[in-house]
Each structure stands twice: as structure tokens, then as C-alpha cells.
Design a protein around this motif. Sequence first.
Motif, PDB file in Angstrom:
ATOM      1  N   TRP A  11      27.165 106.157 -55.370  1.00 12.31           N
ATOM      2  CA  TRP A  11      27.817 107.428 -55.035  1.00 12.31           C
ATOM      3  C   TRP A  11      27.025 108.621 -55.548  1.00 12.31           C
ATOM      4  N   ASP A  12      26.416 108.508 -56.736  1.00  9.46           N
ATOM      5  CA  ASP A  12      25.593 109.612 -57.242  1.00  9.46           C
ATOM      6  C   ASP A  12      24.503 109.973 -56.242  1.00  9.46           C
ATOM      7  N   GLU A  13      23.864 108.944 -55.679  1.00  9.73           N
ATOM      8  CA  GLU A  13      22.764 109.192 -54.746  1.00  9.73           C
ATOM      9  C   GLU A  13      23.233 109.860 -53.458  1.00  9.73           C
ATOM     10  N   ARG A  14      24.473 109.616 -53.075  1.00  7.68           N
ATOM     11  CA  ARG A  14      24.963 110.130 -51.799  1.00  7.68           C
ATOM     12  C   ARG A  14      25.542 111.543 -51.882  1.00  7.68           C
ATOM     13  N   VAL A  15      25.706 112.057 -53.085  1.00  9.45           N
ATOM     14  CA  VAL A  15      26.259 113.410 -53.219  1.00  9.45           C
ATOM     15  C   VAL A  15      25.434 114.447 -52.457  1.00  9.45           C
ATOM     16  N   PRO A  16      24.111 114.522 -52.648  1.00  7.13           N
ATOM     17  CA  PRO A  16      23.368 115.544 -51.890  1.00  7.13           C
ATOM     18  C   PRO A  16      23.402 115.309 -50.389  1.00  7.13           C
ATOM     19  N   LEU A  17      23.479 114.050 -49.947  1.00  9.83           N
ATOM     20  CA  LEU A  17      23.610 113.771 -48.513  1.00  9.83           C
ATOM     21  C   LEU A  17      24.921 114.341 -47.979  1.00  9.83           C
ATOM     22  N   HIS A  18      25.985 114.131 -48.723  1.00  9.45           N
ATOM     23  CA  HIS A  18      27.303 114.598 -48.283  1.00  9.45           C
ATOM     24  C   HIS A  18      27.400 116.121 -48.351  1.00  9.45           C
ATOM     25  N   ASP A  22      39.674  87.417 -44.966  1.00 10.76           N
ATOM     26  CA  ASP A  22      40.990  87.018 -45.459  1.00 10.76           C
ATOM     27  C   ASP A  22      41.745  88.242 -45.996  1.00 10.76           C
ATOM     28  N   TYR A  23      42.873  88.555 -45.399  1.00  4.13           N
ATOM     29  CA  TYR A  23      43.662  89.711 -45.851  1.00  4.13           C
ATOM     30  C   TYR A  23      44.160  89.523 -47.275  1.00  4.13           C
ATOM     31  N   PHE A  24      44.423  88.288 -47.679  1.00  2.96           N
ATOM     32  CA  PHE A  24      45.072  88.044 -48.963  1.00  2.96           C
ATOM     33  C   PHE A  24      44.101  87.756 -50.103  1.00  2.96           C
ATOM     34  N   THR A  25      42.809  87.799 -49.842  1.00  5.89           N
ATOM     35  CA  THR A  25      41.864  87.576 -50.934  1.00  5.89           C
ATOM     36  C   THR A  25      41.900  88.755 -51.898  1.00  5.89           C
ATOM     37  N   ARG A  26      41.711  88.487 -53.178  1.00  3.83           N
ATOM     38  CA  ARG A  26      41.590  89.560 -54.171  1.00  3.83           C
ATOM     39  C   ARG A  26      40.180  89.578 -54.770  1.00  3.83           C
ATOM     40  N   ASP A  27      39.272  88.799 -54.213  1.00  6.38           N
ATOM     41  CA  ASP A  27      37.910  88.733 -54.740  1.00  6.38           C
ATOM     42  C   ASP A  27      37.161  90.029 -54.441  1.00  6.38           C
ATOM     43  N   ALA A  28      36.300  90.421 -55.373  1.00  8.56           N
ATOM     44  CA  ALA A  28      35.419  91.559 -55.127  1.00  8.56           C
ATOM     45  C   ALA A  28      34.453  91.210 -53.996  1.00  8.56           C
ATOM     46  N   ARG A  29      34.163  92.191 -53.147  1.00  6.43           N
ATOM     47  CA  ARG A  29      33.224  91.980 -52.040  1.00  6.43           C
ATOM     48  C   ARG A  29      32.048  92.933 -52.239  1.00  6.43           C
ATOM     49  N   THR A  30      30.885  92.352 -52.537  1.00  9.64           N
ATOM     50  CA  THR A  30      29.670  93.133 -52.752  1.00  9.64           C
ATOM     51  C   THR A  30      28.790  93.031 -51.512  1.00  9.64           C
ATOM     52  N   TYR A  31      28.231  94.162 -51.090  1.00  9.45           N
ATOM     53  CA  TYR A  31      27.451  94.180 -49.858  1.00  9.45           C
ATOM     54  C   TYR A  31      26.350  95.233 -49.968  1.00  9.45           C
ATOM     55  N   ASP A  32      25.414  95.181 -49.029  1.00 13.25           N
ATOM     56  CA  ASP A  32      24.321  96.141 -48.961  1.00 13.25           C
ATOM     57  C   ASP A  32      24.683  97.221 -47.953  1.00 13.25           C
ATOM     58  N   ALA A  33      24.643  98.501 -48.378  1.00 13.80           N
ATOM     59  CA  ALA A  33      25.102  99.599 -47.521  1.00 13.80           C
ATOM     60  C   ALA A  33      24.107 100.750 -47.563  1.00 13.80           C
ATOM     61  N   PRO A  34      22.980 100.653 -46.837  1.00 14.69           N
ATOM     62  CA  PRO A  34      22.038 101.768 -46.787  1.00 14.69           C
ATOM     63  C   PRO A  34      22.622 102.942 -46.007  1.00 14.69           C
ATOM     64  N   GLY A  35      22.134 104.134 -46.312  1.00 12.30           N
ATOM     65  CA  GLY A  35      22.647 105.315 -45.639  1.00 12.30           C
ATOM     66  C   GLY A  35      24.038 105.679 -46.121  1.00 12.30           C
ATOM     67  N   SER A  36      24.766 106.402 -45.265  1.00 14.26           N
ATOM     68  CA  SER A  36      26.101 106.864 -45.618  1.00 14.26           C
ATOM     69  C   SER A  36      26.882 107.095 -44.343  1.00 14.26           C
ATOM     70  N   ALA A  38      28.297 109.622 -43.713  1.00 13.05           N
ATOM     71  CA  ALA A  38      28.000 111.004 -43.332  1.00 13.05           C
ATOM     72  C   ALA A  38      26.616 111.143 -42.693  1.00 13.05           C
ATOM     73  N   ASP A  39      25.761 110.132 -42.862  1.00 10.14           N
ATOM     74  CA  ASP A  39      24.421 110.138 -42.269  1.00 10.14           C
ATOM     75  C   ASP A  39      23.861 108.715 -42.336  1.00 10.14           C
ATOM     76  N   TRP A  40      24.094 107.951 -41.275  1.00 10.51           N
ATOM     77  CA  TRP A  40      23.687 106.543 -41.277  1.00 10.51           C
ATOM     78  C   TRP A  40      22.177 106.370 -41.323  1.00 10.51           C
ATOM     79  N   GLU A  41      21.417 107.392 -40.949  1.00  9.78           N
ATOM     80  CA  GLU A  41      19.956 107.279 -40.899  1.00  9.78           C
ATOM     81  C   GLU A  41      19.291 107.710 -42.206  1.00  9.78           C
ATOM     82  N   ALA A  42      20.056 108.182 -43.166  1.00 10.45           N
ATOM     83  CA  ALA A  42      19.467 108.676 -44.413  1.00 10.45           C
ATOM     84  C   ALA A  42      18.789 107.550 -45.183  1.00 10.45           C
ATOM     85  N   ALA A  43      17.644 107.860 -45.773  1.00 10.05           N
ATOM     86  CA  ALA A  43      16.941 106.890 -46.618  1.00 10.05           C
ATOM     87  C   ALA A  43      17.581 106.872 -47.999  1.00 10.05           C
ATOM     88  N   THR A  44      18.020 105.715 -48.437  1.00  8.48           N
ATOM     89  CA  THR A  44      18.702 105.588 -49.727  1.00  8.48           C
ATOM     90  C   THR A  44      18.142 104.402 -50.507  1.00  8.48           C
TER      91      THR A  44
END
Length: 275
Positions: free
Chosen positions: A18-25, A181-195, A197-203
Motif C-alpha cells: 500500500w505504501d508503494e501505491r499511494v503516489p499512484l493513487h 470456498d466462501y467458508f474458508t478462513r485461510d489467508a489468501r496471498t497472491y501477486d498483484a502488480p499495478g493497482s 487505479a492504474d493496472w499498467e503501473a510498474a510496481t
Amino acid sequence: MNHGGSDTELVEDNRRHWDERVPLHTASSFYDLDGFRAGDEALDRFQLDELGDVTDLDLAHLQCHIGLDTLGWARHGARVAGLDFSAPAIRTATDLAVDTGLDQRSRFVAADVYDAVEELGAGAFDVVYTGSGALMWLPDIDRWARTVAGLLRPGGRLYLAEFHPLTDVLDDEHGATVARDYFTRDARTYDAPGSYADWEAATTYNTATEWHHTLGDVISAIAAVGLRIEFVREHDTIPFQRYAALTVDDAHFRYPDRAARLPLMYSLAASAPAR
């Protein structure tokens, strides 16, 4: 993808993300800070209608990001305090308050949401507000509810407008079939480049983790701390294109087929007991 890290490590990854995306937003048309400076409305009509008149009320906005919605409530007459775990976001919010002449009605604090009572003041608020896309970043929804209750004055209200948890589990293309699964409570970690607010931004910091809280989890957590649920309402629009199949309608997105809709957001109000 699930991650084996501790909640503390995962939250720290999210903070860097989120820190990195502040200037993008800040620079994006999605947030349109220039429009807000010029007087544009920041808040959804249904939120203004549901919460009602906030003139001279003390309002705490948890997970406030760059403070746009926070200052929207200040513009409607509230005295506001915004809190977010991202220090760059808080600096942006503070600058925006000065730019708009709302700095006398606002303060912003960089802190973890679970430290909000210590940072903002126990029993200091008439309203605790949480806006879109906040709760999924929290590992412990019960602790969040205790924090909310600790901030509210007797008779104060929680107002929540959030993405519907069903949106977490539907397919990303059409938002029509269950992919997780709607009922899972497990954390879901994923890779999310861009934002969003700007899907093409280099992050660089692209690892993010979300925690899934069902509608029942949220309502039960709020009820368990003694708040009285006033209403829960479901909505068929969302402020960004969550699924590729959604179409834009007056700056919001919805299902194109009005006969085959699913909820995209929900709103909730709950009140603390009066003395």
C-alpha cells in the motif's frame, strides 16, 4: 495461494504494498483529487442517505487510505479523525486537508487499526466509519469489532459500507460462478502488480494477503461486543470493475443483465448502548 508466514509478516507485506501505491493513487483519475479539491462529492449517495446528518459529530474513519472519504465527511460537517497503517497515505491525507481548507476539522494518524483506541481516544466518537475494501486486510475481525466498540461513545454508531464477501469467491471474469470456498478462513496471498487505479503501473511490492470474513462473521463480531444492529443492506453496484463482465453506470459498475444480479456491496449500521 496460501502463505505460511505469520499474520504480522503478512500485514507488513501489505503495508509495503500500500505504501508503494499511494503516489499512484494520488495521481490517478480514479481518485481524482483535483476534482475533490474543486468541490466534487467523494461519498456514495447511499452512504450519505444511510448515515444521515453528521454536522458537528466526531467521526473516526478506520483504514482511511489517502483520506478522501474522511474529508468527504468533514465537508459534510463532521469533525474527523482518519487512521491508516500507511505513513505515506497519512501524509497525503494531511496535505489534502490543508489543500481543501479542512485541516481545522480533521486529523490523521499513522497506526495499526487495532491500536485505534489508544491512538484516537477511548469513547471519543459519535461515529466509527469504515469504507470500501477495508475488512479483507484484517486478520482478526473480532478484535476489529472490539476496537470499534472501544472508540464509540454511549449511543454512538458504527457505519460500514463494504464489498460484499461474496465478491471474494466468484470468478474474476464474469462474477457468476463460485471459484473459491466462501467458508474458508485461510489467508489468501497472491501477486498483484499495478493497482486498481492504474493496472499498467510498474510496481515492486506486489505480494498481498487478504482474509475472508463472511457476512455472518462480520455481523456476529459486531453483535458480540454489544452493538445493536440497525440494518444490513445489500447493493448491486461497486465503485471499480471487480469483474470484467461488469458495465459502468454513472461512475459505478454493475451486472449488465438486471435479471441476473448478485450483491456487490453491503452496508451496515449498529449502535452502542446509551447510558
